[in-house]
Design a protein around this motif. Structure first.
Motif, PDB file in Angstrom:
ATOM      1  N   UNK A  25       1.092  -0.961  -0.194  1.00 50.37           N
ATOM      2  CA  UNK A  25       0.167  -0.129   0.112  1.00 50.37           C
ATOM      3  C   UNK A  25       1.013   1.217  -0.231  1.00 50.37           C
ATOM      4  N   UNK A  26       1.752   1.264   0.809  1.00 48.70           N
ATOM      5  CA  UNK A  26       3.043   2.615   0.309  1.00 48.70           C
ATOM      6  C   UNK A  26       3.661   2.470  -0.632  1.00 48.70           C
ATOM      7  N   UNK A  27       3.879   1.352  -1.500  1.00 50.11           N
ATOM      8  CA  UNK A  27       4.245   1.994  -3.163  1.00 50.11           C
ATOM      9  C   UNK A  27       3.694   2.484  -3.577  1.00 50.11           C
ATOM     10  N   UNK A  28       1.882   1.522  -3.735  1.00 50.41           N
ATOM     11  CA  UNK A  28       0.859   2.010  -4.531  1.00 50.41           C
ATOM     12  C   UNK A  28       0.344   3.455  -4.159  1.00 50.41           C
ATOM     13  N   UNK A  29       0.638   4.028  -3.441  1.00 50.24           N
ATOM     14  CA  UNK A  29       0.091   5.251  -2.785  1.00 50.24           C
ATOM     15  C   UNK A  29       1.401   5.739  -3.061  1.00 50.24           C
ATOM     16  N   UNK A  30       2.722   5.907  -3.173  1.00 46.81           N
ATOM     17  CA  UNK A  30       3.177   6.471  -3.885  1.00 46.81           C
ATOM     18  C   UNK A  30       3.671   6.860  -2.347  1.00 46.81           C
ATOM     19  N   UNK A  31       3.440   6.998  -0.875  1.00 49.07           N
ATOM     20  CA  UNK A  31       3.697   6.851   0.878  1.00 49.07           C
ATOM     21  C   UNK A  31       3.158   7.708   0.895  1.00 49.07           C
ATOM     22  N   UNK A  32       2.308   8.876   0.302  1.00 52.65           N
ATOM     23  CA  UNK A  32       1.415   9.738   1.034  1.00 52.65           C
ATOM     24  C   UNK A  32      -0.042   9.565   1.063  1.00 52.65           C
ATOM     25  N   UNK A  33      -0.339   8.553   0.339  1.00 52.59           N
ATOM     26  CA  UNK A  33      -1.511   7.407   0.721  1.00 52.59           C
ATOM     27  C   UNK A  33      -2.128   7.163   2.684  1.00 52.59           C
ATOM     28  N   UNK A  39      -2.451   7.813  10.201  1.00 56.86           N
ATOM     29  CA  UNK A  39      -2.793   8.616  10.337  1.00 56.86           C
ATOM     30  C   UNK A  39      -4.276   9.398  10.844  1.00 56.86           C
ATOM     31  N   UNK A  40      -5.451   8.242  10.144  1.00 57.49           N
ATOM     32  CA  UNK A  40      -6.613   8.034  10.744  1.00 57.49           C
ATOM     33  C   UNK A  40      -6.579   7.202  11.216  1.00 57.49           C
ATOM     34  N   UNK A  44      -7.447   3.239  15.863  1.00 51.52           N
ATOM     35  CA  UNK A  44      -8.436   2.805  16.278  1.00 51.52           C
ATOM     36  C   UNK A  44      -7.431   1.313  16.150  1.00 51.52           C
ATOM     37  N   UNK A  45      -6.063   1.477  16.816  1.00 50.74           N
ATOM     38  CA  UNK A  45      -5.191   0.233  16.979  1.00 50.74           C
ATOM     39  C   UNK A  45      -4.672  -0.511  16.120  1.00 50.74           C
ATOM     40  N   UNK A  46      -4.891   0.962  14.424  1.00 48.21           N
ATOM     41  CA  UNK A  46      -4.632  -0.467  13.562  1.00 48.21           C
ATOM     42  C   UNK A  46      -3.431   0.900  12.521  1.00 48.21           C
TER      43      UNK A  46
END
Length: 122
Positions: A25-33, A39-40, A44-46
Protein backbone atom coordinates in the motif's frame (compact mmCIF):
# COMPACT_ATOMS: atom_id res chain seq x y z
CA UNK A 1 -8.54 -10.30 26.15
CA UNK A 2 -11.52 -8.58 27.69
CA UNK A 3 -12.37 -5.81 25.22
CA UNK A 4 -12.30 -7.69 21.93
CA UNK A 5 -14.06 -11.05 22.16
CA UNK A 6 -14.39 -11.30 18.37
CA UNK A 7 -10.60 -11.41 17.99
CA UNK A 8 -7.98 -14.09 18.45
CA UNK A 9 -4.17 -13.84 18.44
CA UNK A 10 -2.78 -13.61 14.91
CA UNK A 11 -0.23 -16.10 13.69
CA UNK A 12 3.22 -14.86 12.68
CA UNK A 13 2.19 -15.53 9.05
CA UNK A 14 -0.87 -13.29 9.37
CA UNK A 15 1.29 -10.55 10.89
CA UNK A 16 3.81 -10.92 8.07
CA UNK A 17 0.90 -10.59 5.62
CA UNK A 18 -0.10 -7.29 7.24
CA UNK A 19 3.49 -6.07 7.04
CA UNK A 20 3.66 -6.95 3.34
CA UNK A 21 0.24 -5.33 2.77
CA UNK A 22 1.51 -2.14 4.42
CA UNK A 23 4.58 -2.22 2.17
CA UNK A 24 2.44 -2.75 -0.95
CA UNK A 25 0.00 0.00 0.00
CA UNK A 26 2.89 2.35 0.70
CA UNK A 27 4.33 1.74 -2.77
CA UNK A 28 0.96 1.95 -4.56
CA UNK A 29 0.01 5.22 -2.83
CA UNK A 30 3.54 6.63 -3.22
CA UNK A 31 3.85 6.75 0.56
CA UNK A 32 1.62 9.81 0.90
CA UNK A 33 -1.69 7.96 0.81
CA UNK A 34 -0.38 5.32 3.20
CA UNK A 35 0.79 8.00 5.65
CA UNK A 36 -2.55 9.85 5.56
CA UNK A 37 -4.44 6.56 5.94
CA UNK A 38 -2.15 5.59 8.83
CA UNK A 39 -2.74 8.86 10.65
CA UNK A 40 -6.47 8.18 10.45
CA UNK A 41 -6.51 4.51 11.51
CA UNK A 42 -3.85 4.60 14.24
CA UNK A 43 -6.62 5.77 16.59
CA UNK A 44 -8.27 2.37 16.07
CA UNK A 45 -5.10 0.47 16.98
CA UNK A 46 -4.33 -0.53 13.43
CA UNK A 47 -2.30 0.29 10.32
CA UNK A 48 -3.62 0.30 6.75
CA UNK A 49 -2.31 -3.25 6.24
CA UNK A 50 -3.74 -4.45 9.53
CA UNK A 51 -7.07 -2.80 8.72
CA UNK A 52 -7.35 -4.51 5.32
CA UNK A 53 -6.59 -7.87 6.95
CA UNK A 54 -8.85 -7.17 9.97
CA UNK A 55 -6.09 -7.05 12.59
CA UNK A 56 -5.47 -4.71 15.51
CA UNK A 57 -2.78 -4.09 18.10
CA UNK A 58 -3.77 -4.44 21.73
CA UNK A 59 -2.05 -4.05 25.09
CA UNK A 60 -1.21 -7.56 26.22
CA UNK A 61 -1.80 -6.74 29.89
CA UNK A 62 -5.13 -4.90 29.68
CA UNK A 63 -6.61 -6.10 26.39
CA UNK A 64 -7.23 -2.48 25.36
CA UNK A 65 -6.72 -1.44 21.75
CA UNK A 66 -3.68 0.79 21.30
CA UNK A 67 -4.41 4.52 21.24
CA UNK A 68 -3.31 6.84 18.42
CA UNK A 69 -0.27 7.93 20.43
CA UNK A 70 0.87 4.41 21.22
CA UNK A 71 0.45 3.37 17.58
CA UNK A 72 2.44 6.39 16.41
CA UNK A 73 5.18 5.52 18.90
CA UNK A 74 5.15 1.88 17.80
CA UNK A 75 5.16 2.63 14.07
CA UNK A 76 7.46 5.63 13.91
CA UNK A 77 9.92 5.11 16.72
CA UNK A 78 10.10 1.37 17.16
CA UNK A 79 9.53 0.13 13.62
CA UNK A 80 10.88 3.16 11.85
CA UNK A 81 14.10 3.63 13.71
CA UNK A 82 14.98 0.51 15.62
CA UNK A 83 13.90 -2.24 13.24
CA UNK A 84 14.87 -0.68 9.91
CA UNK A 85 18.16 0.82 11.07
CA UNK A 86 18.98 -2.27 13.11
CA UNK A 87 18.14 -4.54 10.19
CA UNK A 88 20.46 -2.55 7.94
CA UNK A 89 23.38 -3.30 10.24
CA UNK A 90 22.38 -6.92 10.91
CA UNK A 91 21.39 -7.75 7.31
CA UNK A 92 17.76 -8.36 8.24
CA UNK A 93 18.30 -10.51 11.33
CA UNK A 94 16.65 -7.96 13.65
CA UNK A 95 13.54 -7.84 11.42
CA UNK A 96 13.22 -11.63 11.46
CA UNK A 97 13.64 -11.77 15.25
CA UNK A 98 10.93 -9.09 15.67
CA UNK A 99 8.33 -11.23 13.86
CA UNK A 100 7.41 -13.17 17.02
CA UNK A 101 3.77 -13.13 18.17
CA UNK A 102 4.43 -11.19 21.38
CA UNK A 103 6.55 -8.09 21.72
CA UNK A 104 8.09 -6.45 24.72
CA UNK A 105 10.21 -3.40 24.14
CA UNK A 106 11.80 -1.05 26.60
CA UNK A 107 12.76 1.15 23.64
CA UNK A 108 9.18 2.35 23.10
CA UNK A 109 8.81 4.20 26.38
CA UNK A 110 10.27 4.41 29.88
CA UNK A 111 7.63 1.87 30.97
CA UNK A 112 7.75 -1.59 29.41
CA UNK A 113 5.04 -2.06 26.78
CA UNK A 114 3.89 -5.54 25.91
CA UNK A 115 1.53 -5.98 22.98
CA UNK A 116 0.10 -8.54 20.61
CA UNK A 117 -1.71 -8.37 17.28
CA UNK A 118 -5.15 -9.94 17.09
CA UNK A 119 -7.17 -11.03 14.05
CA UNK A 120 -10.94 -10.93 13.57
CA UNK A 121 -12.41 -14.41 14.08
CA UNK A 122 -14.04 -15.87 10.99
Amino acid sequence: MSEETNYTRCTPGARLGAFLMDALLSVVTLGVGWLIWSLIVWGKGTTPGHQVLKQKVVDEKTGQTFSWGRMALRELVFKGLVIWVGSFFTFGILWVVDRSEEHTSELQSPAMISYAVFCLKK
